[in-house]
Design an enzyme around this catalytic site. Structure first.
Site, PDB file in Angstrom:
ATOM      1  N   ASN A  62       0.851  -1.188   0.000  1.00 14.16           N
ATOM      2  CA  ASN A  62       0.000   0.000   0.000  1.00 14.16           C
ATOM      3  C   ASN A  62       0.888   1.239   0.000  1.00 14.16           C
ATOM      4  O   ASN A  62       1.763   1.376   0.849  1.00 14.16           O
ATOM      5  CB  ASN A  62      -0.883   0.017   1.254  1.00 14.16           C
ATOM      6  CG  ASN A  62      -1.913  -1.093   1.244  1.00 14.16           C
ATOM      7  OD1 ASN A  62      -2.558  -1.326   0.218  1.00 14.16           O
ATOM      8  ND2 ASN A  62      -2.061  -1.778   2.358  1.00 14.16           N
ATOM      9  N   GLN A 103      -2.320   3.290   3.306  1.00 16.97           N
ATOM     10  CA  GLN A 103      -1.063   2.945   3.981  1.00 16.97           C
ATOM     11  C   GLN A 103      -1.100   3.531   5.387  1.00 16.97           C
ATOM     12  O   GLN A 103      -1.274   4.742   5.561  1.00 16.97           O
ATOM     13  CB  GLN A 103       0.145   3.499   3.213  1.00 16.97           C
ATOM     14  CG  GLN A 103       1.460   3.115   3.890  1.00 16.97           C
ATOM     15  CD  GLN A 103       2.702   3.675   3.182  1.00 16.97           C
ATOM     16  OE1 GLN A 103       2.595   4.325   2.148  1.00 16.97           O
ATOM     17  NE2 GLN A 103       3.858   3.422   3.758  1.00 16.97           N
ATOM     18  N   HIS A 110       6.617  -1.539   3.314  1.00 13.53           N
ATOM     19  CA  HIS A 110       6.420  -2.956   3.640  1.00 13.53           C
ATOM     20  C   HIS A 110       5.571  -3.602   2.568  1.00 13.53           C
ATOM     21  O   HIS A 110       4.764  -2.939   1.931  1.00 13.53           O
ATOM     22  CB  HIS A 110       5.747  -3.129   5.006  1.00 13.53           C
ATOM     23  CG  HIS A 110       4.483  -2.332   5.186  1.00 13.53           C
ATOM     24  ND1 HIS A 110       4.501  -0.980   5.456  1.00 13.53           N
ATOM     25  CD2 HIS A 110       3.176  -2.675   5.101  1.00 13.53           C
ATOM     26  CE1 HIS A 110       3.265  -0.542   5.559  1.00 13.53           C
ATOM     27  NE2 HIS A 110       2.438  -1.543   5.330  1.00 13.53           N
ATOM     28  N   HIS A 124       2.854  -6.916   2.230  1.00 13.00           N
ATOM     29  CA  HIS A 124       2.084  -7.944   2.919  1.00 13.00           C
ATOM     30  C   HIS A 124       2.179  -9.227   2.098  1.00 13.00           C
ATOM     31  O   HIS A 124       2.082  -9.175   0.866  1.00 13.00           O
ATOM     32  CB  HIS A 124       0.606  -7.559   2.984  1.00 13.00           C
ATOM     33  CG  HIS A 124       0.308  -6.283   3.695  1.00 13.00           C
ATOM     34  ND1 HIS A 124      -0.287  -6.241   4.939  1.00 13.00           N
ATOM     35  CD2 HIS A 124       0.503  -4.981   3.332  1.00 13.00           C
ATOM     36  CE1 HIS A 124      -0.450  -4.979   5.309  1.00 13.00           C
ATOM     37  NE2 HIS A 124       0.022  -4.182   4.354  1.00 13.00           N
TER      38      HIS A 124
HETATM   39  P1  5GP Z   1      -0.613  -0.818   5.805  1.00 14.94           P
HETATM   40  O1  5GP Z   1      -2.052  -0.409   5.857  1.00 14.94           O
HETATM   41  O2  5GP Z   1       0.305   0.308   6.230  1.00 14.94           O
HETATM   42  O3  5GP Z   1      -0.229  -1.415   4.477  1.00 14.94           O
HETATM   43  O4  5GP Z   1      -0.461  -2.012   6.829  1.00 14.94           O
HETATM   44  C1  5GP Z   1       0.109  -1.889   8.093  1.00 14.94           C
HETATM   45  C2  5GP Z   1      -0.013  -3.239   8.785  1.00 14.94           C
HETATM   46  O5  5GP Z   1       0.786  -3.219   9.941  1.00 14.94           O
HETATM   47  C3  5GP Z   1      -1.439  -3.582   9.235  1.00 14.94           C
HETATM   48  O6  5GP Z   1      -1.838  -4.816   8.623  1.00 14.94           O
HETATM   49  C4  5GP Z   1      -1.315  -3.705  10.752  1.00 14.94           C
HETATM   50  O7  5GP Z   1      -2.110  -4.744  11.292  1.00 14.94           O
HETATM   51  C5  5GP Z   1       0.162  -3.975  10.943  1.00 14.94           C
HETATM   52  N1  5GP Z   1       0.693  -3.500  12.210  1.00 14.94           N
HETATM   53  C6  5GP Z   1       0.517  -2.267  12.757  1.00 14.94           C
HETATM   54  N2  5GP Z   1       1.171  -2.177  13.931  1.00 14.94           N
HETATM   55  C7  5GP Z   1       1.784  -3.376  14.115  1.00 14.94           C
HETATM   56  C8  5GP Z   1       2.616  -3.885  15.160  1.00 14.94           C
HETATM   57  O8  5GP Z   1       2.931  -3.224  16.148  1.00 14.94           O
HETATM   58  N3  5GP Z   1       3.058  -5.156  15.021  1.00 14.94           N
HETATM   59  C9  5GP Z   1       2.736  -5.936  13.940  1.00 14.94           C
HETATM   60  N4  5GP Z   1       3.219  -7.171  13.899  1.00 14.94           N
HETATM   61  N5  5GP Z   1       1.950  -5.480  12.941  1.00 14.94           N
HETATM   62  C10 5GP Z   1       1.481  -4.217  13.030  1.00 14.94           C
END
Ligand code: 5GP
Length: 122
Positions: A91, A98, A104, A106
């Site tokens: 994202n 994001q 990152h 997924h």
């Molecule tokens: P984004 O929306 O930025 O692509 O995804 C961020 C991801 O990071 C989300 O799926 C969320 O659950 C994960 N996430 C956020 N904080 C933490 C954390 O402290 N530890 C872990 N393992 N995952 C996290």
């Protein structure tokens, strides 16, 4: 956007917040998402300070990019997802929701993921 060294993934990289590590090498850390969306949901992050996909693809060195994407493939394979299949998703920015400003990807696996994505109203 400048890199925030106190974002949650930077803190995970520094060991200030625990994580369930799936894989680590000189270039990446891979760990299980805290709020998994599929039976297997792993995040792979580069160790360098890159805000997003755009930042990483534009500024990371060849070695960092190579190391990162080789690791993503290795992690997916080690998770046992090669045969059944998996989805890799990054994202970038607002429209993609994001949440964490450290690049990152997924890796989603362990279930039939359906076809692609469904856009929604904001
Ligand atoms: P984004 O929306 O930025 O692509 O995804 C961020 C991801 O990071 C989300 O799926 C969320 O659950 C994960 N996430 C956020 N904080 C933490 C954390 O402290 N530890 C872990 N393992 N995952 C996290």
């Amino acid at each position: 956007m400048t890199y925030d060294p106190n974002n949650i993934f930077a803190r995970i990289l520094r060991g200030e917040i625990p994580n369930k590590t799936a894989y680590e090498d000189d270039y990446v850390l891979a760990f299980h998402d805290i709020n998994p969306q599929t039976p297997t949901h792993v995040l792979v992050i580069p160790k360098g300070p890159y805000v997003s996909f755009a930042d990483f693809s534009a500024k990371a060195s060849d070695a960092e990019i190579l190391g990162f994407f080789r690791a993503v493939g290795k992690v997916a394979k080690d998770l046992g997802a090669d045969e059944s299949g998996y989805r890799v998703l990054a994202n970038h920015g607002r429209d993609a929701h994001q949440e964490v400003p450290h690049f990152h990807v997924h890796i989603f696996a362990g279930v039939n993921l359906g076809r692609m994505i469904k856009p929604t109203d904001r």
